[in-house]
Design a protein around this motif. Structure first.
Motif, PDB file in Angstrom:
ATOM      1  N   UNK A  57      25.197   2.452 -18.182  1.00  0.00           N
ATOM      2  CA  UNK A  57      26.273   2.499 -19.169  1.00  0.00           C
ATOM      3  C   UNK A  57      26.509   1.159 -19.853  1.00  0.00           C
ATOM      4  N   UNK A  58      26.587   1.207 -21.184  1.00  0.00           N
ATOM      5  CA  UNK A  58      26.858   0.013 -21.968  1.00  0.00           C
ATOM      6  C   UNK A  58      25.637  -0.741 -22.424  1.00  0.00           C
ATOM      7  N   UNK A  59      24.458  -0.297 -22.015  1.00  0.00           N
ATOM      8  CA  UNK A  59      23.227  -0.992 -22.416  1.00  0.00           C
ATOM      9  C   UNK A  59      22.080   0.002 -22.489  1.00  0.00           C
ATOM     10  N   UNK A  60      21.236  -0.162 -23.491  1.00  0.00           N
ATOM     11  CA  UNK A  60      20.006   0.630 -23.552  1.00  0.00           C
ATOM     12  C   UNK A  60      18.827  -0.286 -23.251  1.00  0.00           C
ATOM     13  N   UNK A  61      18.487  -1.166 -24.175  1.00  0.00           N
ATOM     14  CA  UNK A  61      17.447  -2.167 -23.908  1.00  0.00           C
ATOM     15  C   UNK A  61      17.536  -3.246 -24.966  1.00  0.00           C
ATOM     16  N   UNK A  62      17.766  -4.485 -24.531  1.00  0.00           N
ATOM     17  CA  UNK A  62      17.927  -5.619 -25.441  1.00  0.00           C
ATOM     18  C   UNK A  62      16.598  -6.216 -25.874  1.00  0.00           C
ATOM     19  N   UNK A  63      15.505  -5.501 -25.622  1.00  0.00           N
ATOM     20  CA  UNK A  63      14.194  -5.972 -26.062  1.00  0.00           C
ATOM     21  C   UNK A  63      13.417  -6.646 -24.956  1.00  0.00           C
ATOM     22  N   UNK A  64      12.480  -7.475 -25.367  1.00  0.00           N
ATOM     23  CA  UNK A  64      11.648  -8.206 -24.420  1.00  0.00           C
ATOM     24  C   UNK A  64      12.422  -9.391 -23.843  1.00  0.00           C
ATOM     25  N   UNK A 105      25.119   1.213 -26.255  1.00  0.00           N
ATOM     26  CA  UNK A 105      24.968  -0.230 -26.333  1.00  0.00           C
ATOM     27  C   UNK A 105      23.766  -0.617 -27.175  1.00  0.00           C
ATOM     28  N   UNK A 106      23.365  -1.893 -27.129  1.00  0.00           N
ATOM     29  CA  UNK A 106      22.316  -2.373 -28.025  1.00  0.00           C
ATOM     30  C   UNK A 106      20.924  -1.870 -27.658  1.00  0.00           C
ATOM     31  N   UNK A 107      20.180  -1.501 -28.706  1.00  0.00           N
ATOM     32  CA  UNK A 107      18.751  -1.190 -28.596  1.00  0.00           C
ATOM     33  C   UNK A 107      18.065  -2.114 -29.594  1.00  0.00           C
ATOM     34  N   UNK A 108      17.514  -3.196 -29.096  1.00  0.00           N
ATOM     35  CA  UNK A 108      17.044  -4.286 -29.947  1.00  0.00           C
ATOM     36  C   UNK A 108      15.563  -4.521 -29.695  1.00  0.00           C
ATOM     37  N   UNK A 109      14.826  -4.857 -30.738  1.00  0.00           N
ATOM     38  CA  UNK A 109      13.411  -5.169 -30.566  1.00  0.00           C
ATOM     39  C   UNK A 109      12.666  -4.020 -29.918  1.00  0.00           C
ATOM     40  N   UNK A 110      12.047  -4.312 -28.783  1.00  0.00           N
ATOM     41  CA  UNK A 110      11.325  -3.258 -28.082  1.00  0.00           C
ATOM     42  C   UNK A 110      12.239  -2.095 -27.734  1.00  0.00           C
ATOM     43  N   UNK A 111      13.521  -2.363 -27.473  1.00  0.00           N
ATOM     44  CA  UNK A 111      14.466  -1.292 -27.190  1.00  0.00           C
ATOM     45  C   UNK A 111      14.628  -0.358 -28.376  1.00  0.00           C
TER      46      UNK A 111
END
Length: 260
Positions: A57-64, A105-111
């Motif tokens: 909860x609150x996060x997906x994947x902030x990338x590498x 939550x954030x899905x950034x870069x690779x996320x």
């Protein structure tokens, strides 16, 4: 699976959870290997017919994880996937089963790239998507941002996101059709499972062929697509699932599909 990637199957729904909250689920190479393995496992798991991909909860994947990247030899950074295993570039697309992304939550870069690889996407109100590779002197690392994203949101919007690295909010993602719905964070997994239950009413045999036709159809002409379509349709007519679907309709009862 390692400590940060969890795999669970309940009621024919496999859930892959990214669990590294202290780093907002940023991916190390080891986590990426586990994530790819989880996708392959779901694809081959007879107990699973639908796959949900989510984060804690609150996060997906902030990338590498850039600290992990810095400690990886430069000559190895672009070789994490062997050319002999192209499915590892887009493991969620390669999975032969419907894949639902539940993004909070954030899905950034690779996320963000992982979200593009999902067939269906649901977002929490705090979800944010950013293909910020230009800020690191890179192109989208899995290639999903440069190939799948324009096909999902259109070329102009995709290039805006890729050129600027700007965030796409959950509400804006809904407006441009990137996500199906925005759902309260505490109801996100419940809604994803409701969607999975709707998918489960269909034939796994048909869904497998539909997914293959749709993704492969993005890269071929109409004649080639129709040849593949006719082959798939012929396979459907010969399948147990087709016979069961017709029988269920005539007998006015729910169908009990086997995937064959």
């Amino acid at each position: 699976m390692g400590d940060h990637i969890h795999y669970d199957v309940t009621g024919h729904v496999a859930t892959i959870t990214i669990d590294r909250p202290e780093k907002r689920n940023a991916m190390t190479w080891a986590m990426l290997a586990d994530f790819q393995e989880a996708a392959r496992r779901a694809g081959g798991d007879e107990a699973a017919r639908v796959v949900i991909v989510t984060g804690v909860p609150g996060a997906f994947c902030a990338g590498t994880d850039l600290a992990d990247l810095a400690s990886t030899p430069e000559e190895s950074r672009s070789r994490r996937d062997a050319p002999a295993e192209p499915a590892r570039w887009w493991p969620l697309v390669a999975c032969p089963k419907p894949v639902i992304g539940a993004i909070d939550g954030p899905a950034v870069g690779m996320g963000a790239e992982f979200t593009s690889q999902c067939d269906l996407r649901l977002a929490g109100p705090n979800a944010r998507f950013a293909w910020n590779f230009v800020h690191r002197g890179l192109v989208p690392d899995t290639g999903a941002g440069s190939w799948l994203l324009p096909r999902i949101v259109g070329v102009q919007r995709a290039l805006q996101l890729l050129y600027t690295g700007d965030f796409l909010t959950a509400d804006d993602a809904l407006k441009v059709g990137y996500v199906l719905d925005v759902v309260a964070s505490d109801a996100l997994l419940e809604r994803a499972n409701e969607l999975a239950q709707a998918v489960l009413t269909g034939s796994p045999h048909s869904q497998r062929l539909i997914k293959q036709l749709v993704y492969e159809g993005l890269a071929r002409g109409v004649d080639e697509h129709m040849a593949a379509h006719m082959h798939a349709l012929e396979a459907c007519f010969k399948s147990d699932d087709h016979r069961e679907g017709v029988a269920a309709f005539l007998e006015r009862r729910p169908a009990h599909f086997t995937g064959f």
